[in-house]
Design a protein around this motif. Structure first.
Motif, PDB file in Angstrom:
ATOM      1  N   PRO A 195      70.963 -17.750  18.459  1.00  0.00           N
ATOM      2  CA  PRO A 195      71.100 -16.333  18.845  1.00  0.00           C
ATOM      3  C   PRO A 195      71.682 -16.139  20.245  1.00  0.00           C
ATOM      4  O   PRO A 195      72.265 -15.102  20.539  1.00  0.00           O
ATOM      5  CB  PRO A 195      69.661 -15.802  18.762  1.00  0.00           C
ATOM      6  N   MET A 196      71.558 -17.138  21.098  1.00  0.00           N
ATOM      7  CA  MET A 196      72.073 -17.009  22.469  1.00  0.00           C
ATOM      8  C   MET A 196      73.598 -17.087  22.535  1.00  0.00           C
ATOM      9  O   MET A 196      74.198 -16.758  23.554  1.00  0.00           O
ATOM     10  CB  MET A 196      71.466 -18.093  23.377  1.00  0.00           C
ATOM     11  N   LEU A 197      74.238 -17.523  21.431  1.00  0.00           N
ATOM     12  CA  LEU A 197      75.704 -17.655  21.463  1.00  0.00           C
ATOM     13  C   LEU A 197      76.384 -16.310  21.731  1.00  0.00           C
ATOM     14  O   LEU A 197      77.462 -16.271  22.296  1.00  0.00           O
ATOM     15  CB  LEU A 197      76.239 -18.235  20.144  1.00  0.00           C
ATOM     16  N   THR A 215      76.972 -12.139  29.083  1.00  0.00           N
ATOM     17  CA  THR A 215      75.925 -11.300  29.676  1.00  0.00           C
ATOM     18  C   THR A 215      75.026 -12.144  30.569  1.00  0.00           C
ATOM     19  O   THR A 215      74.607 -11.713  31.640  1.00  0.00           O
ATOM     20  CB  THR A 215      75.097 -10.642  28.541  1.00  0.00           C
ATOM     21  N   LYS A 216      74.736 -13.356  30.111  1.00  0.00           N
ATOM     22  CA  LYS A 216      73.830 -14.209  30.886  1.00  0.00           C
ATOM     23  C   LYS A 216      74.592 -15.160  31.818  1.00  0.00           C
ATOM     24  O   LYS A 216      73.973 -15.990  32.484  1.00  0.00           O
ATOM     25  CB  LYS A 216      72.968 -15.032  29.926  1.00  0.00           C
ATOM     26  N   GLY A 217      75.921 -15.067  31.807  1.00  0.00           N
ATOM     27  CA  GLY A 217      76.720 -15.918  32.690  1.00  0.00           C
ATOM     28  C   GLY A 217      76.623 -17.396  32.323  1.00  0.00           C
ATOM     29  O   GLY A 217      76.578 -18.256  33.204  1.00  0.00           O
ATOM     30  N   LYS A 218      76.578 -17.685  31.009  1.00  0.00           N
ATOM     31  CA  LYS A 218      76.461 -19.089  30.592  1.00  0.00           C
ATOM     32  C   LYS A 218      77.607 -19.486  29.675  1.00  0.00           C
ATOM     33  O   LYS A 218      77.941 -18.751  28.736  1.00  0.00           O
ATOM     34  CB  LYS A 218      75.146 -19.296  29.838  1.00  0.00           C
ATOM     35  N   ASP A 219      78.172 -20.659  29.938  1.00  0.00           N
ATOM     36  CA  ASP A 219      79.167 -21.197  29.008  1.00  0.00           C
ATOM     37  C   ASP A 219      78.431 -22.108  28.017  1.00  0.00           C
ATOM     38  O   ASP A 219      77.194 -22.145  27.979  1.00  0.00           O
ATOM     39  CB  ASP A 219      80.268 -21.937  29.785  1.00  0.00           C
TER      40      ASP A 219
END
Ligand code: FAD
Length: 384
Positions: free
Chosen positions: A46-48, A53-57
């Motif tokens: 779900p984090m994909l 938004t969360k600044g994550k690659d």
């Protein structure tokens, strides 16, 4: 089958890893082999749709390496290994030219993305994102680009639209439906989400489809059935998922929309179980996290020798469109009743009630989204 054959689990997504975590709480000894077609890195799918938004690659979304998962869980992991068949009479899994004996086999191999066949020479710009490796490829391809076209206005299409806008990308969404998330949200709630996404800058092209995707400079030009064109650097295809059933069907397992299992997660052949996106559990195909977690807890006990049936409670889904917080608990298919809707701008409280006024499902957006927990307590569980 030898008595020493391990428990074999196919798939290292949330289903496979959740199951082993639950199993290891009760049994640290039984050998377990996990087989996966991908790299086996642990992540939360779900984090994909929250990366920008969360600044994550992709690296930021990875939770644990394959090696550390193998060590933590006390399992042997076979990565980049594709299952090609099941010989359930011999209790063997077929991996190309090799065979792997199992005492019990669990299929946790997920769902396939539906791929549309579209005319044009721009297909290499089209990405489906259904695992961390897909996400890595997508982020890599997006480097230097600013414009993304999304095919599909379902939950995943809308979540990516919001996330990409939060990353300051230009976003066009194209879908054949006249509302977003048809079949999941009642119309007033869908309209609220669409309005807030539009306010954020997402451009919707509804009631039409993509006819062609042609190369156009470094990017592509999409030609829509309504005659419009959309220029983009790349395209996300988010038109749906289908449980992986083909190998199970070939092996003679009962298959419907998913691999059919009863509430003890048993397939139609002995010692073979299924859970997660690939499974049709007691007639339910639910491609969400809460159902697979409930299945993992029950199946872990069964694998330990205490046959346990899953009991689905009420399972609301949070839709990750932060511009319009939304939660939904769809009423059971074919339930009799009507939507009772109250709204204040794009805050919508839609309650699906039967003739006696019982709430069988709900959708809440905006300021009403916080009512999710209390409403969920009023909705009867799926397995009463
Ligand atoms: P997968 O994670 O797909 O794992 C399948 C595994 O099987 C993989 O390891 C794969 O390599 C392996 N495999 C497949 N075929 C073979 C083969 N032949 N041989 C060997 N290995 C094989 N749900 C929610 O509840 N809430 C949300 O907010 C939410 N958001 C989402 C956002 C996105 C972008 C997506 C795509 C899904 C979202 N979902 C959400 C759904 C949820 O993530 C899935 O239901 C769940 O992750 C499925 O897990 P799984 O382990 O069953 O399948």
């Amino acid at each position: 089958m030898s008595e020493q054959a391990p428990v074999v689990i196919v798939g290292t997504g949330l289903s496979g890893y959740s199951l082993v975590r639950e199993f290891r709480k009760q049994d640290k000894e039984t050998p377990v082999i996990m087989v996966t077609a991908d790299d086996g890195v642990s992540y939360s799918k779900p984090m994909l749709s929250t990366g920008f938004t969360k600044g994550k690659d992709a690296d930021g979304l990875a939770q644990a390496s394959t090696e550390s998962m193998a060590e933590q869980l006390g399992v042997q992991l076979k990565t980049f290994t594709t299952v090609t068949g099941i010989d359930h009479e011999a209790h063997e899994l077929i991996l190309g030219d090799e065979r792997l004996a199992y005492s019990k086999l669990v299929l946790a191999w997920g769902a396939d993305v539906i791929r549309l066949s579209i005319e044009g020479d721009g297909q290499d710009h089209v990405f489906s994102i259904n695992d961390l490796m897909d996400y890595r490829a997508f982020r890599h391809a997006l480097e230097g680009g600013r414009r993304v076209a999304i095919m599909g206005a379902g939950l995943i299409g809308c979540e990516f639209a919001n996330d990409l806008r939060n990353g300051d990308y230009e976003v066009d969404v194209i879908a054949p439906s006249d509302v977003v998330m048809p079949g999941l949200l009642p119309e007033p709630a869908a309209n609220a989400v669409q309005q807030e996404l539009e306010a954020l800058g997402v451009r919707f092209h509804l009631e039409t489809v993509v006819d062609r995707i042609d190369r156009n400079g470094e990017g592509v030009r999409l030609t829509l059935a309504n005659g419009e064109t959309v220029d983009a650097d790349l395209v996300i295809s988010a038109v749906g998922l289908r449980p992986r059933t083909e190998l199970a069907r070939q092996a003679g397992l009962d298959v419907g929309l998913g691999i059919q299992v009863n509430r003890a997660l048993e397939t139609s052949v002995p010692d073979v179980y299924a859970l997660g996106d690939c499974a049709e559990v007691d007639g339910h195909v639910l491609l969400y996290v809460l159902p697979l977690m409930a299945c993992a807890r029950a199946l872990a006990k069964t694998l330990k020798g205490e046959r346990t049936e899953v009991r689905y409670g009420t399972m609301p889904v949070m839709i990750k469109t932060p511009c319009c917080p939304t939660a939904v608990c769809p009423p059971p298919a074919h339930a009799d009743g009507d939507w009772d809707v109250e709204s204040d701008g794009t805050s919508v409280r839609a309650l699906f009630k039967n003739a006696s006024g019982e709430i069988l499902g709900f959708a809440v957006t905006g300021q009403f989204a916080v009512e999710k927990q209390s409403l969920a307590k009023e909705v009867p569980p799926l397995h009463g």
